[in-house]
Scaffold this active site. Structure first.
Site, PDB file in Angstrom:
ATOM      1  CG  ASP B 306      -2.205  -0.457   1.095  1.00 23.96           C
ATOM      2  OD1 ASP B 306      -2.699  -0.858   0.020  1.00 23.96           O
ATOM      3  OD2 ASP B 306      -2.509  -1.547   1.472  1.00 23.96           O
ATOM      4  CG  ASP B 343      -5.673  23.226   8.146  1.00 26.54           C
ATOM      5  OD1 ASP B 343      -6.295  22.426   9.019  1.00 26.54           O
ATOM      6  OD2 ASP B 343      -6.126  23.365   6.788  1.00 26.54           O
ATOM      7  CB  THR B 378     -15.980  26.520   0.989  1.00 20.58           C
ATOM      8  OG1 THR B 378     -15.811  26.136   1.836  1.00 20.58           O
ATOM      9  CG2 THR B 378     -17.275  27.198   1.638  1.00 20.58           C
ATOM     10  CB  SER B 381      -9.136  25.958   5.125  1.00 18.30           C
ATOM     11  OG  SER B 381      -8.328  26.439   5.367  1.00 18.30           O
ATOM     12  CE  LYS B 392      -4.843  25.390   3.942  1.00 20.48           C
ATOM     13  NZ  LYS B 392      -5.327  25.559   4.928  1.00 20.48           N
ATOM     14  CG  ASP B 512      -5.867  -2.083   7.083  1.00 24.92           C
ATOM     15  OD1 ASP B 512      -6.142  -2.018   6.241  1.00 24.92           O
ATOM     16  OD2 ASP B 512      -5.226  -0.937   7.439  1.00 24.92           O
ATOM     17  CG  ASP B 516      -7.096  -4.898   1.650  1.00 22.87           C
ATOM     18  OD1 ASP B 516      -7.093  -4.590   0.852  1.00 22.87           O
ATOM     19  OD2 ASP B 516      -6.343  -4.075   3.029  1.00 22.87           O
TER      20      ASP B 516
END
Lengths: 567, 677
Positions: B306, B343, B378, B381, B392, B512, B516
């Site tokens: 992965d 953020d 939207t 943030s 941004k 996991d 899978d």
């Protein structure tokens, strides 16, 4: 130096022929068109029609083995009948009586298993008719059967998830028609030109200078001689085999015969390279075979060329080496080369008496046989035995690269190892068990011509030769006794078929497995490293078990001779 | 306790107990499992009888008795090697067992009614029983959470002390018996019968008691048994050859020859190697359901990995700035920092720290500012402070919100970033477009080298990711994987594995989630994460207790190491035979043919000391190799050809030479001590 030059010339001729012939045999296995197809195809189709064979039938390994065994059983009976009844059959100008049951059994098994152990004296115990229609026919048949089985083994590696190993009857027919027959005809003509007789006339009677009449045995020799060598059979028309001037008149015919007896067995690994579509794989097996054989020839020639210190001390010229039991027209080099080649293949023909070799010179042929006849071995049998060793090598050392061992993309697992060990076990049991048992019986001791370690060598050599389907003998032994006729007969049969069945089972098991693509993590089965490993495994797993017995035979004799003791 | 805790190679307690076990293992009935050592034991008995007989009849008994002692020691050293490997496993098992709960389980009859439970001993729990566990309880058995969320301390099995969150549904719903719940409560459905739990399986595996031989071990056993029979034939028939040659061969001499020829070294160490291999795996916190899986790991030629967590850190991080014409790079950096101050996502924090590292910008949150959180609606943030605002977000969202026509260099920057597989974010301040931030998935350091090493071993690495093909290809190129499955669905993984297998390749993967499970089951080696679902754990044939997908690479190495150790010691053992021949054969035959003294290459003092030296060497070499068998031969990530050359040189050639030196040394020692010389 001419001795070494002669040896080099022969190997160059074999090497040069093995590559084109290997490619040719691959086309035969694949059923492809070859230049002889226009001539032979009608015969091939005719045979299938006559015998009711469907050439498109595909055989599982069991079917393949059964077909081979059935054919062998029928022919064993046929050959036995011919030998017993030869007195009543045509082409018997000397009115030779039928063989006794024990001798006929031994001889029938011998020629059926490509051994050509000769417990009979050809000149006095077998008719021309039996030589031609009994023995010579089976020289073709047993050789073709061996080469067919090698083809079945090769196909196992040609792809993944295969259920079939081919068609035994088709393989047998094609090998006989397109390979054995044409080459034998050409070789027979060459031998005829060189002075080998091919006649149906009775024995010639000559009047010697001393006035005594001398009977000179002759007969249809040339054709039998050709297939005798080409099919690694080795059964001579005469008792003296290829040292007899009618079988092998000159150094030139010796070279031809020597080339014939090596060339198919050395071609088959090359064929293998074509079948698995990786030439290098075949070259690696070829190289291992060649190195062992060259070492053997060189070892024997060195021992023979050096001569016998005791004879030299007694006044013999050291110039030609040990000439006891050798023909002047061949000399030490050619005789050493021929005898070692004939024991390194399972031919067993001789151009001089191995019995009279120096002890170490005699140890080499014995040891080459004990290694399992892979240098390069009998036609077909040498190849599939080599595969058994390749599998064992890869299994033992292959783990060292951190993967389940695989050969040609086929995983080697418990089943293959079980079968391979079983096959090796059978050879060991008959060679050592048979020889040790015989040496403890009165009958066995009575067969020996010499005492001490040389006698032991003779007996060990006989059982080794029979079990490994070689057929040569240390000439001192009297082999026509009930013990040796039946015992060695059993050894020949088990050495051939009880080995071949596990081998075909291995082929069947491997064929069914997926063929894994090679990667950087795959154990390399080409190149000097693998070749060295393979040789090491052949010597250690194939030869070590015989060392104690060999020590009491030729090795002891060598050191005794060095201290001035003879037998 | 931690499984990673090292058990010293010769821990005193383990050695003492192993010595006792070694004696117990002499029972011929159990020893018959090991044909080589079994034959050695039978032969030892025969020689002992001869020794005692000689003693009673007044014949010289010193030699047979000495040979008998060393033959018995050979057997004992072999059983000791197995016992010590088991002992080390047992020590690990003991500490695991301590974790097993003996506290009563709270059995529920109705999952809706958590107040009504019956206390039953944990071992009586059956599959599908419903159990309540509350803060402070040990989880009584393996189970699947069907209700609740809780933090669980799994250090008992993983050695990792930080608690993990477990909850019903999703990919974190499996719990393991023996772990402890720290907060809240859970309702479990028991998934394993008593004695079949994860912990039980783990204990059984490391103890080696119930260990079944792996396919490769069986094949090797057959080879060794075959060799034993072949040499048995050689020695028995020697009686006949000796009889003919008037050579006196007695039982002690033949026994010595036989034991020296049969592969006692590898025969004695084979099971220790297998047990130690399992132990190594457990030490890496991986539990295999069978030894077969460990062997298969060595054969794997493709790894499905992965992307997230294995190849990359899994979080996109700021990696570059592209201001538009007329904007200073530093202004863009400052604006980006402001926009990300509030953020808390990993992306947001990476932007702040990137600006700090690259431009030394560290800003404090302006007083009275308001954070504009990211919303799926939207996709933007930012931060508002007074009349200033910074934003941004996704490029098209920012452009829509400020409603400007982007300049050409902005569009260039956006498409350049996207083409490289990274994510462009647009930044604006006070309604003005400033430029682009590049967010990138960062490839773990060193992973490229590991993949290169795997490639050398012939193993392909395949990256599996949900990313679009462009992003996936860029990461793949950076990490150096051989192939990529982009926008992978569970079905894609399954199809890919099947395709590889159809080509004859062996595939390993880790996973996991429940989705899978089919791929884990299809793969030849499926490593489930301990944090994964029960379905995933049952589909795989190994479980990684640390839930570290990178470990797949170590698992492959452990598998290879196991096979390499076996192969090396087999080769060594067989190569030893040559020297033993040169020691024993002249000694046996020299009385009949004194000339054979020439074969005594090592110039051993006397026939007796030669035979004895070979037997002693043969016994001591087993003990000498026990540490190697337990530790394993070092694995190197070089190609098969190089590995073979190296190991063939050390164990093949070394195996031929070593006994010449060893036997000579022992002979000299025997001579110095005036034993049989």
């Amino acid at each position: 130096m001419t001795g070494w030059a002669q040896i080099a010339l022969l190997f160059a001729l074999v090497l040069g022929a093995a590559f084109p012939l290997g490619a040719y045999i691959a086309r035969l296995y694949n059923g492809e068109r070859v230049f002889l197809t226009p001539v032979m195809a009608p015969f091939e189709r005719g045979f299938y029609k006559l015998a009711g064979i469907d050439p498109n039938r595909q055989m599982r390994w069991q079917d393949y083995a059964v077909a081979l065994l059935m054919l062998s059983a029928v022919h064993a009976g046929l050959l036995y009948a011919i030998l017993r009844l030869q007195y009543y059959l045509p082409f018997n100008p000397q009115n030779i009586p039928g063989m006794a049951p024990n001798l006929a059994f031994n001889t029938a098994v011998s020629f059926l298993t490509n051994t050509n152990w000769q417990a009979y004296a050809p000149e006095s115990q077998i008719s021309n008719g039996a030589q031609m229609f009994g023995l010579t026919v089976h020289m073709f048949l047993s050789a073709a059967a061996g080469i067919a089985a090698a083809g079945a083994m090769m196909r196992a590696f040609s792809g993944g998830h295969l259920t079939s190993l081919g068609n035994f009857y088709v393989d047998l027919t094609r090998i006989a028609l397109y390979l054995l027959l044409p080459v034998s005809i050409i070789a027979a003509v060459l031998l005829l030109v060189a002075g080998v007789p091919q006649t149906f006339a009775p024995f010639a009677v000559a009047h010697t200078l001393s006035g005594e009449p001398q009977t000179i045995a002759r007969g249809p020799v040339a054709f039998m001689e050709a297939i005798k060598e080409f099919g690694t059979n080795g059964g001579g028309f005469f008792n003296a085999n290829s040292s007899h001037p009618f079988e092998n008149p000159s150094a030139a015919t010796l070279l031809l015969e020597n080339w014939l007896l090596l060339v198919i067995s050395f071609s088959l690994p090359i064929t293998f390279g074509h079948i698995v579509k990786d030439r290098k794989q075949g070259i690696a097996l070829f190289a291992a075979m060649a190195i062992l054989l060259v070492l053997g020839v060189a070892g024997t020639y060195a021992a023979e060329a050096h001569g016998n210190a005791l004879q030299i001390a007694a006044g013999a010229s050291p110039l030609h080496g040990n000439m006891e039991g050798k023909e002047m027209r061949f000399g030490s080099a050619l005789t050493s080369m021929f005898n070692v080649s004939a024991t390194g293949t399972s031919t067993g023909a001789i151009a001089g008496a191995t019995d009279s070799f120096m002890p170490l010179g005699g140890l080499v042929p014995l040891f080459l046989m004990q290694l399992g006849e892979v240098t390069p071995g009998g036609v077909g049998s040498g190849f599939y035995t080599m595969i058994v060793f390749a599998l064992l090598s890869v299994f033992v050392a292959g783990l060292m690269v951190g993967r389940t061992p695989e050969y040609q993309g086929k995983k080697i697992q418990a089943k293959e190892i079980k079968l391979a060990m079983l096959a090796v076990l059978i050879l060991t049991l008959f060679i050592l068990g048979g020889a040790a048992f015989s040496l403890m019986t009165k009958s066995g001791l009575g067969s020996l011509a010499n005492a001490g370690p040389h006698g032991l060598s003779e007996m060990l050599y006989a059982w080794t030769s029979a079990t490994e389907n070689n057929g040569s003998a240390m000439a001192g032994i009297s082999a026509n006794t009930n013990l040796l006729d039946y015992g060695l007969g059993a050894a020949m049969a088990f050495g051939r078929f009880a080995f071949l069945i596990p081998v075909l089972a291995i082929a069947g098991s491997l064929a069914a497995k997926p063929k894994l693509p090679p990667s950087a993590g795959t154990f390399p089965t080409t190149g000097p490293l693998f070749i060295g490993l393979l040789i090491g495994v052949i010597i250690i797993l194939g030869g070590l078990q015989f060392m104690p017995a060999d020590t009491l035979g030729p090795v002891a004799e060598h050191y005794l001779l060095a201290s001035g003791k003879l037998f | 306790m931690s499984n990673a805790e090292l058990i010293s190679l010769f821990d005193r307690g383990i050695v003492m107990r192993a010595a006792g076990d070694a004696l117990r293992k002499l029972n011929p009935i159990t020893l018959a499992r090991n044909p080589v050592i079994f034959v050695t034991e039978i032969v030892s008995m025969m020689v002992s009888i001869v020794g005692v007989e000689n003693l009673l009849t007044g014949q010289p008994a010193g030699f047979p008795i000495t040979v008998a002692i060393w033959l018995w020691l050979t057997v004992l050293f072999a059983t000791f090697a197995e016992a010590i490997a088991e002992g080390r496993g047992r020590a690990r098992a003991e500490s695991l067992r301590r974790a097993r709960s003996d506290t009563p389980a709270k059995l529920l009859s109705n999952m809706k009614d958590r107040r009504n439970f019956k206390l039953v001993p944990a071992p009586q729990l059956k599959r599908n029983d419903l159990v309540l566990v509350e803060a402070g309880d040990l989880i009584p058995s393996d189970g699947e959470i069907i209700e609740g969320i809780a933090s669980v301390n799994e250090s008992a099995i993983t050695g990792e002390s930080a608690p993990v969150i477990r909850e019903a549904g999703g990919d974190r719903s499996a719990v393991t018996g023996g772990t402890q719940i720290i907060s809240d409560w859970l309702v479990l459905r028991i998934t394993a019968d008593a004695g079949a739990t994860f912990l039980d399986r783990m204990i059984a595996l490391v103890e080696g008691a119930s260990r079944r031989k792996t396919p490769n071990e069986i094949a090797l056993d057959i080879l060794l048994a075959g060799l034993t029979i072949i040499f048995l034939i050689a020695v028995v028939t020697l009686v006949g050859f000796g009889y003919y040659s008037d050579t006196k061969l007695n039982i002690p001499v033949l026994a010595a020859l036989l034991v020296c020829l049969i592969p006692t070294t590898i025969g004695g160490l084979l099971s220790a190697i297998g047990i130690a291999g399992m132990d190594r795996l457990v030490r890496f916190n991986v539990v295999a359901t069978s030894g077969r899986a460990v062997e298969a790991a060595g054969d794997v030629d493709a790894l499905l990995l992965d992307k997230t967590g294995t190849i990359t850190f899994g979080n996109r991080m700021a990696a570059g700035l592209y201001p538009i014409t007329g904007i200073a790079e530093r202004d863009l950096a400052e604006a980006a920092s402001f926009a990300s101050l509030g953020d808390a996502t990993p992306e947001g924090r990476s932007i702040v720290s990137f600006m700090r590292e690259q431009f030394s910008i560290s800003l404090a949150m302006p007083a009275g500012s308001a954070v504009v959180p990211f919303s799926a609606n939207t996709r933007v943030s930012g931060l508002d402070s007074g009349d200033k605002s910074w934003r941004k977000g996704a490029v098209d969202s920012i452009l829509k919100s400020i409603n400007v026509q982007p300049p050409a260099d902005f569009n260039d920057a956006v498409s350049k970033v996207a083409r490289s597989g990274a994510t462009p974010l647009a930044v604006s301040a006070n309604g003005r477009l400033l430029g682009v931030i590049e967010l990138k998935d960062i490839v773990k350091p060193g992973i490229r080298e590991r993949f290169a090493a795997l490639r050398k071993m012939g193993i392909r690495t395949v990256m599996v990711t949900g990313d679009n093909p462009v992003t996936a290809a860029a990461i793949a190129a950076e990490a150096g994987v051989d192939d990529v499955i982009a926008q992978a669905t569970p079905q894609d993984k399954l199809d890919y594995i099947r395709k590889m297998q159809a080509e004859g390749r062996l595939v390993a993967m880790c996973g996991d989630g429940t989705n899978d499970a089919p791929a884990l089951a299809q793969a030849d080696v499926g490593v489930a994460m301990q944090t994964g679902t029960q379905a995933a754990r049952e589909a795989g044939n190994m479980v990684d207790l640390d839930s570290d997908p990178t470990k797949l690479i170590e698992i492959v190495e452990i598998g290879k190491q196991l096979l390499i150790t076996r192969g090396s010691l087999t080769t060594f053992s067989i190569a030893n035979d040559i020297a033993k021949y040169f020691a024993i054969l002249p000694a046996i035959f020299v009385t009949t043919y004194p000339q054979l003294q020439a074969l005594n290459l090592m110039h051993l003092a006397s026939p007796e000391s030669a035979i004895l030296s070979a037997v002693i060497f043969n016994a001591l070499i087993i003990v000498a190799l026990v540490p190697l068998a337990l530790r394993g031969v070092k694995y190197r990530a070089v190609g098969a050809a190089a590995l073979l050359r190296r190991n063939l040189l050390i164990y093949g050639l070394g195996g031929i030479i070593a006994p010449f030196i060893g036997i000579k040394a022992i002979d000299l020692l025997l001579h110095a001590l005036h034993v049989f010389s």
